[in-house]
Design a protein around this motif. Structure first.
Motif, PDB file in Angstrom:
ATOM      1  N   ALA A   2       0.837  -1.202   0.000  1.00  0.00           N
ATOM      2  CA  ALA A   2       0.000   0.000   0.000  1.00  0.00           C
ATOM      3  C   ALA A   2       0.872   1.252   0.000  1.00  0.00           C
ATOM      4  O   ALA A   2       0.566   2.240  -0.694  1.00  0.00           O
ATOM      5  CB  ALA A   2      -0.933  -0.006   1.207  1.00  0.00           C
ATOM      6  N   GLU A   3       1.941   1.244   0.778  1.00  0.00           N
ATOM      7  CA  GLU A   3       2.845   2.400   0.803  1.00  0.00           C
ATOM      8  C   GLU A   3       3.458   2.636  -0.567  1.00  0.00           C
ATOM      9  O   GLU A   3       3.579   3.788  -1.031  1.00  0.00           O
ATOM     10  CB  GLU A   3       3.937   2.178   1.845  1.00  0.00           C
ATOM     11  N   ALA A   4       3.853   1.566  -1.245  1.00  0.00           N
ATOM     12  CA  ALA A   4       4.431   1.715  -2.579  1.00  0.00           C
ATOM     13  C   ALA A   4       3.400   2.247  -3.566  1.00  0.00           C
ATOM     14  O   ALA A   4       3.693   3.146  -4.368  1.00  0.00           O
ATOM     15  CB  ALA A   4       4.974   0.366  -3.055  1.00  0.00           C
ATOM     16  N   PHE A   5       2.198   1.711  -3.526  1.00  0.00           N
ATOM     17  CA  PHE A   5       1.123   2.156  -4.415  1.00  0.00           C
ATOM     18  C   PHE A   5       0.856   3.642  -4.229  1.00  0.00           C
ATOM     19  O   PHE A   5       0.772   4.408  -5.207  1.00  0.00           O
ATOM     20  CB  PHE A   5      -0.128   1.337  -4.125  1.00  0.00           C
ATOM     21  N   VAL A   6       0.728   4.083  -2.997  1.00  0.00           N
ATOM     22  CA  VAL A   6       0.442   5.490  -2.711  1.00  0.00           C
ATOM     23  C   VAL A   6       1.609   6.378  -3.132  1.00  0.00           C
ATOM     24  O   VAL A   6       1.401   7.479  -3.669  1.00  0.00           O
ATOM     25  CB  VAL A   6       0.118   5.657  -1.215  1.00  0.00           C
ATOM     26  N   ALA A   7       2.827   5.909  -2.948  1.00  0.00           N
ATOM     27  CA  ALA A   7       3.985   6.692  -3.407  1.00  0.00           C
ATOM     28  C   ALA A   7       3.932   6.888  -4.918  1.00  0.00           C
ATOM     29  O   ALA A   7       4.279   7.965  -5.425  1.00  0.00           O
ATOM     30  CB  ALA A   7       5.286   5.993  -2.999  1.00  0.00           C
ATOM     31  N   GLY A   8       3.491   5.858  -5.640  1.00  0.00           N
ATOM     32  CA  GLY A   8       3.356   5.996  -7.086  1.00  0.00           C
ATOM     33  C   GLY A   8       2.265   6.975  -7.477  1.00  0.00           C
ATOM     34  O   GLY A   8       2.444   7.798  -8.392  1.00  0.00           O
ATOM     35  N   VAL A   9       1.115   6.893  -6.809  1.00  0.00           N
ATOM     36  CA  VAL A   9       0.047   7.874  -7.071  1.00  0.00           C
ATOM     37  C   VAL A   9       0.573   9.278  -6.828  1.00  0.00           C
ATOM     38  O   VAL A   9       0.398  10.196  -7.650  1.00  0.00           O
ATOM     39  CB  VAL A   9      -1.187   7.588  -6.188  1.00  0.00           C
ATOM     40  N   ASN A  10       1.237   9.471  -5.698  1.00  0.00           N
ATOM     41  CA  ASN A  10       1.715  10.805  -5.345  1.00  0.00           C
ATOM     42  C   ASN A  10       2.780  11.319  -6.300  1.00  0.00           C
ATOM     43  O   ASN A  10       2.864  12.528  -6.555  1.00  0.00           O
ATOM     44  CB  ASN A  10       2.252  10.800  -3.912  1.00  0.00           C
ATOM     45  N   ALA A  11       3.617  10.423  -6.831  1.00  0.00           N
ATOM     46  CA  ALA A  11       4.621  10.852  -7.808  1.00  0.00           C
ATOM     47  C   ALA A  11       3.943  11.454  -9.028  1.00  0.00           C
ATOM     48  O   ALA A  11       4.399  12.485  -9.570  1.00  0.00           O
ATOM     49  CB  ALA A  11       5.495   9.663  -8.210  1.00  0.00           C
ATOM     50  N   TYR A  12       2.858  10.842  -9.463  1.00  0.00           N
ATOM     51  CA  TYR A  12       2.140  11.383 -10.624  1.00  0.00           C
ATOM     52  C   TYR A  12       1.394  12.658 -10.242  1.00  0.00           C
ATOM     53  O   TYR A  12       1.440  13.661 -10.966  1.00  0.00           O
ATOM     54  CB  TYR A  12       1.169  10.350 -11.176  1.00  0.00           C
ATOM     55  N   VAL A  13       0.716  12.651  -9.107  1.00  0.00           N
ATOM     56  CA  VAL A  13      -0.053  13.826  -8.689  1.00  0.00           C
ATOM     57  C   VAL A  13       0.860  15.037  -8.526  1.00  0.00           C
ATOM     58  O   VAL A  13       0.493  16.163  -8.909  1.00  0.00           O
ATOM     59  CB  VAL A  13      -0.799  13.526  -7.377  1.00  0.00           C
ATOM     60  N   SER A  14       2.046  14.822  -7.982  1.00  0.00           N
ATOM     61  CA  SER A  14       2.970  15.941  -7.784  1.00  0.00           C
ATOM     62  C   SER A  14       3.328  16.612  -9.101  1.00  0.00           C
ATOM     63  O   SER A  14       3.434  17.845  -9.173  1.00  0.00           O
ATOM     64  CB  SER A  14       4.240  15.452  -7.077  1.00  0.00           C
ATOM     65  N   GLU A  15       3.518  15.825 -10.131  1.00  0.00           N
ATOM     66  CA  GLU A  15       3.843  16.403 -11.437  1.00  0.00           C
ATOM     67  C   GLU A  15       2.644  17.139 -12.031  1.00  0.00           C
ATOM     68  O   GLU A  15       2.795  18.162 -12.699  1.00  0.00           O
ATOM     69  CB  GLU A  15       4.319  15.299 -12.387  1.00  0.00           C
ATOM     70  N   ALA A  64     -12.872  23.354 -11.039  1.00  0.00           N
ATOM     71  CA  ALA A  64     -11.897  24.294 -10.481  1.00  0.00           C
ATOM     72  C   ALA A  64     -11.226  23.697  -9.241  1.00  0.00           C
ATOM     73  O   ALA A  64     -11.126  24.328  -8.193  1.00  0.00           O
ATOM     74  CB  ALA A  64     -12.558  25.638 -10.156  1.00  0.00           C
ATOM     75  N   SER A  65     -10.781  22.469  -9.383  1.00  0.00           N
ATOM     76  CA  SER A  65     -10.173  21.758  -8.257  1.00  0.00           C
ATOM     77  C   SER A  65      -8.832  21.159  -8.682  1.00  0.00           C
ATOM     78  O   SER A  65      -8.460  21.210  -9.860  1.00  0.00           O
ATOM     79  CB  SER A  65     -11.112  20.660  -7.752  1.00  0.00           C
ATOM     80  N   GLN A  66      -8.141  20.594  -7.709  1.00  0.00           N
ATOM     81  CA  GLN A  66      -6.846  19.964  -7.939  1.00  0.00           C
ATOM     82  C   GLN A  66      -6.844  18.580  -7.289  1.00  0.00           C
ATOM     83  O   GLN A  66      -7.522  18.339  -6.286  1.00  0.00           O
ATOM     84  CB  GLN A  66      -5.728  20.810  -7.319  1.00  0.00           C
ATOM     85  N   PRO A  67      -6.065  17.650  -7.833  1.00  0.00           N
ATOM     86  CA  PRO A  67      -5.909  16.358  -7.157  1.00  0.00           C
ATOM     87  C   PRO A  67      -5.081  16.529  -5.885  1.00  0.00           C
ATOM     88  O   PRO A  67      -4.212  17.393  -5.806  1.00  0.00           O
ATOM     89  CB  PRO A  67      -5.174  15.507  -8.192  1.00  0.00           C
ATOM     90  N   ASP A  68      -5.354  15.690  -4.912  1.00  0.00           N
ATOM     91  CA  ASP A  68      -4.651  15.748  -3.633  1.00  0.00           C
ATOM     92  C   ASP A  68      -3.608  14.641  -3.528  1.00  0.00           C
ATOM     93  O   ASP A  68      -3.680  13.621  -4.218  1.00  0.00           O
ATOM     94  CB  ASP A  68      -5.636  15.584  -2.473  1.00  0.00           C
ATOM     95  N   LEU A  69      -2.664  14.833  -2.610  1.00  0.00           N
ATOM     96  CA  LEU A  69      -1.706  13.796  -2.278  1.00  0.00           C
ATOM     97  C   LEU A  69      -2.336  12.826  -1.273  1.00  0.00           C
ATOM     98  O   LEU A  69      -3.218  13.194  -0.496  1.00  0.00           O
ATOM     99  CB  LEU A  69      -0.440  14.417  -1.686  1.00  0.00           C
ATOM    100  N   TRP A  70      -1.882  11.576  -1.308  1.00  0.00           N
ATOM    101  CA  TRP A  70      -2.455  10.509  -0.494  1.00  0.00           C
ATOM    102  C   TRP A  70      -1.531  10.161   0.665  1.00  0.00           C
ATOM    103  O   TRP A  70      -0.312  10.396   0.624  1.00  0.00           O
ATOM    104  CB  TRP A  70      -2.647   9.246  -1.330  1.00  0.00           C
ATOM    105  N   LYS A  71      -2.111   9.538   1.684  1.00  0.00           N
ATOM    106  CA  LYS A  71      -1.372   8.842   2.725  1.00  0.00           C
ATOM    107  C   LYS A  71      -1.668   7.350   2.578  1.00  0.00           C
ATOM    108  O   LYS A  71      -2.764   6.988   2.138  1.00  0.00           O
ATOM    109  CB  LYS A  71      -1.807   9.323   4.108  1.00  0.00           C
ATOM    110  N   PRO A  72      -0.751   6.488   2.957  1.00  0.00           N
ATOM    111  CA  PRO A  72      -1.012   5.037   2.803  1.00  0.00           C
ATOM    112  C   PRO A  72      -2.291   4.580   3.500  1.00  0.00           C
ATOM    113  O   PRO A  72      -3.040   3.753   2.970  1.00  0.00           O
ATOM    114  CB  PRO A  72       0.230   4.390   3.423  1.00  0.00           C
ATOM    115  N   GLU A  73      -2.574   5.134   4.678  1.00  0.00           N
ATOM    116  CA  GLU A  73      -3.769   4.704   5.406  1.00  0.00           C
ATOM    117  C   GLU A  73      -5.064   5.108   4.707  1.00  0.00           C
ATOM    118  O   GLU A  73      -6.131   4.548   4.987  1.00  0.00           O
ATOM    119  CB  GLU A  73      -3.752   5.224   6.845  1.00  0.00           C
TER     120      GLU A  73
END
Length: 793
Positions: free
Chosen positions: A127-140, A156-165
């Motif tokens: 789960a931590e790896a999956f969320v890190a991958g989502v966040n890598a894309y969201v950050s860009e 008029a919104s933006q995607p958010d960063l995730w936490k593993p939990e």
């Protein structure tokens, strides 16, 4: 430099092909640096939009699953997270505060160490790896180096960063059952007595319930489940950007319709009964239909891991599919995993409830809901020892106890462990920890084993059956959960096959009174047809299995047809209806006039007429149109004799007039497809201009079948549009994996401008499939896009 490389995704990709090659098979290649990736990796996207991820480690495989899910489905998974965590208002404004508050009632609030441990040793890291991958894309995306999906611009919104939990704390996407039915049954009992509930839901195995001691069913308000419905509903928009309001009654009716519509088919066939001498495993999970698809097909490959199939895009892993050694599939097994508790409140303190002769304090959780353009809203969430309080009227409070609150019950996340199981013992061990939703899990291996496991957290109710609300004063408590070996299973059954379709499939002799697993199942119409076909074919081919998934035969229709056999009528409309149904083969094909009449009759008219004839007036509004299986069972019984013929003929004549108004006066021109179509409009399209809304919309296309056919297709009672059916279909040739086939709908991508947004929709509607490439050679041959990925900084 890194930004320039990453920006390449937003640019046209260069074609790489050999001279004379078929341009349709040219592979587009892109080199890309990805922050957070630990070693070079590759993603091959095939011509059907399936991403085949090849990584150097288990960690990078799940990292890239998250990254790729964001690449294809960013709006969908971001909305999934915001809805589940109660964060819609932060992006969309004050109109969503009530939905956010309701969603927060159902978050997992227990110990996170216990939560991760409940899934097994690999769960947290994956789960931590999956969320890190989502966040890598969201950050860009947030930095402007990758394109912002159009839905974010519309809102008029933006995607958010995730936490593993975040992945596991969200519980409101599970299918648990049966609190809506508990409420309806209590209200019927209050209005007219429990006998009046017979046509609303059929109880199986045969069971007579009673009002629990100490419960006054008349204190249950009609709107008691408002927060439950609101906290589990989809996000809606209209032109003003506000959610669509519904009455409590309409919300509850929609919830019951949704629960009745969602199910699945699966079967597994041993090598001894297939044409190839290899096992076949097939699965088509039935869920709400829409765009983008609920399911996402993906292939994860790393040392020690090689698994392909369908999951939900916001979750790591694969729920339905296969690895190198085994195949697996699921359908809902109807364990009753929730109860409504009713409390007497302290007149001097409405935050106290009676428990074991004294007064117990509710736990009060204070939270702030961030709101776009406004100060945060302060909300209070009340909890009893049993769970979140859904409603309090000053005299009584109502709370729900559900397995959602238990560690290890995040919906479908348990598949994270069995994705790399290798045989029956390891698969059974992984499934013994499964929490929710409760499932019929089927299994096949290249070694020739097949099997079935009924899996899920099953509460032990020592002194009641779970069919009605109960007092929360301490008399009605769960005493733990059934162990895996107390739930049914089979390994290499003597029949050589096993199938399930959400029907009551507790085996003969199962101690029902001792282990009250559940009494409300899907009707048996789909499984009757599936068993009929499989039992009659000793050499099932993969093509046979595919055809069975698309079989439009309704055994329910044949039962009703038999009831009409001896009837005649002087009413020309009833006579026309009799002629059409009596001459019909019970197959709900798109070109069938009788199928159009049957569906209109059985869903819109028969139940209403029959319920009105036998149900006390005071309970009519609660029972509604009833349950078709309960109604047909009643019509087949001697007790129905006084009303049977009149109800059948009157409702059939009414249906003829209804279909004539919809399809014209000439019955020879009626077709089921003329009424029943799949037409998918995403919620955000309501905010788009007409041109963009049209681009976001998929369909319409005619579709076969109905709720009672293996080719399941439940429809909206307002316009006949398909609302639930096969979210994905897979047929797996166990051992010759490249012969396996699949189809998603309407496409793999959530981007309305992608070639893979709607490309699978015609295949799905027509009952066609594409090859599910698994071997390196098959994947390379099918590849159309290649991302060569390297670690970035």
């Amino acid at each position: 430099m890194r930004g320039a490389v990453l920006a390449g995704l937003a640019l046209a990709l260069a074609f790489v092909s050999t001279a004379g090659a078929d341009p349709s098979s040219a592979v587009r290649r892109e080199q890309l640096a990805v922050a957070g990736l630990q070693a070079p990796a590759k993603i091959l996207v095939d011509q059907w939009g399936v991403a085949h991820i090849e990584a150097a480690s288990d960690r990078d495989a799940f990292f890239l699953q998250g990254w790729n899910a964001a690449r294809d489905r960013l709006w969908q998974i971001d909305l999934w997270r915001k809805r589940g965590l109660g964060l819609l208002s932060a992006s969309f404004g004050t109109a969503y505060v009530a939905q956010d508050r309701a969603a927060r009632l159902f978050l997992y609030r227990g110990d996170m160490d216990a939560e991760w441990a409940a899934y097994g040793p690999k769960a947290k890291a994956r789960a931590e790896a999956f969320v890190a991958g989502v966040n890598a894309y969201v950050s860009e995306v947030r930095a402007g180096r990758l394109p912002l999906p159009v839905e974010f611009r519309l809102t008029a919104s933006q995607p958010d960063l995730w936490k593993p939990e975040d992945v596991v704390r969200i519980r409101s996407h599970a299918l648990t059952r049966n609190v809506d039915s508990e409420v309806a049954r209590a209200r019927v009992a209050c209005a007219a007595g429990l006998a009046a509930d017979a046509l609303r839901r059929k109880l199986e195995p045969a069971w007579t319930t009673k009002v629990p001691a100490g419960l006054d069913p008349c204190v249950i308000p009609a709107d008691v489940l408002n927060d439950y419905v609101l906290g589990t509903r989809d996000v809606e928009f209209h032109a003003a950007g506000r959610p669509v309001a519904e009455t409590p009654g309409a919300q509850l009716a929609a919830m019951e319709d949704r629960a009745a519509a969602e199910g699945s088919n699966n079967w597994v066939i041993s090598a001894a009964r297939t044409a190839t001498g290899r096992p076949i495993l097939a699965n088509d999970p039935h869920r709400s239909l829409g765009v983008p698809s609920l399911r996402y097909l993906v292939h994860l490959k790393a040392p020690g891991l090689d698994v392909i199939g369908a999951g939900e895009p916001a979750l790591p892993g694969v729920s339905v599919g296969h690895n190198e050694a085994i195949a697996f599939g699921l359908t809902i097994f109807a364990i009753d995993q929730e109860d409504l508790y009713v409390y007497d409140l302290n007149p001097a303190n409405p935050r106290q409830y009676r428990y074991q002769g004294g007064w117990a304090d509710m736990a009060i959780v204070h939270e702030q809901i961030p709101v776009k353009g406004e100060a945060p809203h302060d909300v209070e969430l009340d909890f009893t020892r049993h769970g979140p309080v859904l409603k309090s009227d000053g005299k009584h409070a109502f709370a729900i106890r559900t397995v959602w609150a238990e560690p290890g019950t995040s919906a479908y996340f348990g598949s994270i462990e069995y994705d790399d199981a290798a045989d029956w013992p390891s698969f059974y061990a992984d499934m013994s920890q499964w929490g929710a939703p409760s499932e019929n899990m089927i299994f096949a291996s290249t070694a020739g084993d097949i099997g079935w496991i009924a899996a899920g957290r099953a509460p032990i109710r020592p002194n009641w059956d779970g069919l009605m609300p109960v007092p929360g004063d301490g008399r009605y408590e769960w005493e733990g959960f059934l162990t895996a070996d107390q739930l049914p299973s089979t390994h290499n059954p003597p029949e050589g096959w096993f199938a399930s379709a959400n029907e009551m499939n507790l085996p003969a002799g199962y101690p029902v009174a001792e282990r009250k697993v559940g009494f409300e199942w899907s009707d048996p119409t789909r499984i009757r047809r599936i068993k009929q076909v499989l039992a009659g074919n000793p050499h099932v081919s993969l093509a046979d299995s595919m055809a069975l998934q698309m079989d439009p035969t309704s055994t329910e229709a044949c039962r009703l047809k038999a009831l009409l056999a001896a009837l005649t009528s002087a009413d020309p409309d009833a006579s026309l209806g009799l002629s059409l149904i009596k001459g019909w083969d019970c197959r709900e094909s798109v070109d069938s006039a009788a199928a159009a009449l049957y569906e209109d009759w059985s869903v819109l008219h028969l139940g209403k007429t029959l319920v009105a004839a036998v149900t006390p007036t005071a309970a009519l509004a609660i029972v509604g149109d009833g349950s078709l299986d309960a109604e047909v069972t009643f019509l087949e019984s001697p007790a129905a004799a006084p009303v049977r013929d009149k109800a059948l003929l009157e409702s059939l004549a009414e249906a003829v007039r209804d279909v004539r108004a919809k399809l014209g006066p000439d019955a020879s021109g009626w077709t089921w497809g003329g009424l029943h179509k799949a037409h998918f409009v995403p919620a955000a399209a309501a905010l788009a201009d007409p041109s963009l809304a049209a681009q976001m919309t998929v369909g319409p296309l005619e579709v076969r079948g109905g709720a009672s056919t293996p080719a399941a297709s439940t429809w909206n009672k307002r316009d006949f549009s398909a609302i639930s059916g096969a979210s994905v279909r897979l047929n797996m040739d166990v051992g010759d994996w490249d012969k396996s086939v699949a189809v998603n709908t309407p496409g793999q991508s959530g981007d309305p401008f992608s070639a893979h947004y709607r490309d699978l929709f015609p295949l799905w509607a027509a009952g066609d499939y594409f090859p599910l490439a698994f071997s390196d050679a098959a994947v390379e041959a099918a590849a159309r896009d290649e991302f060569d990925l390297s670690p970035g900084s």
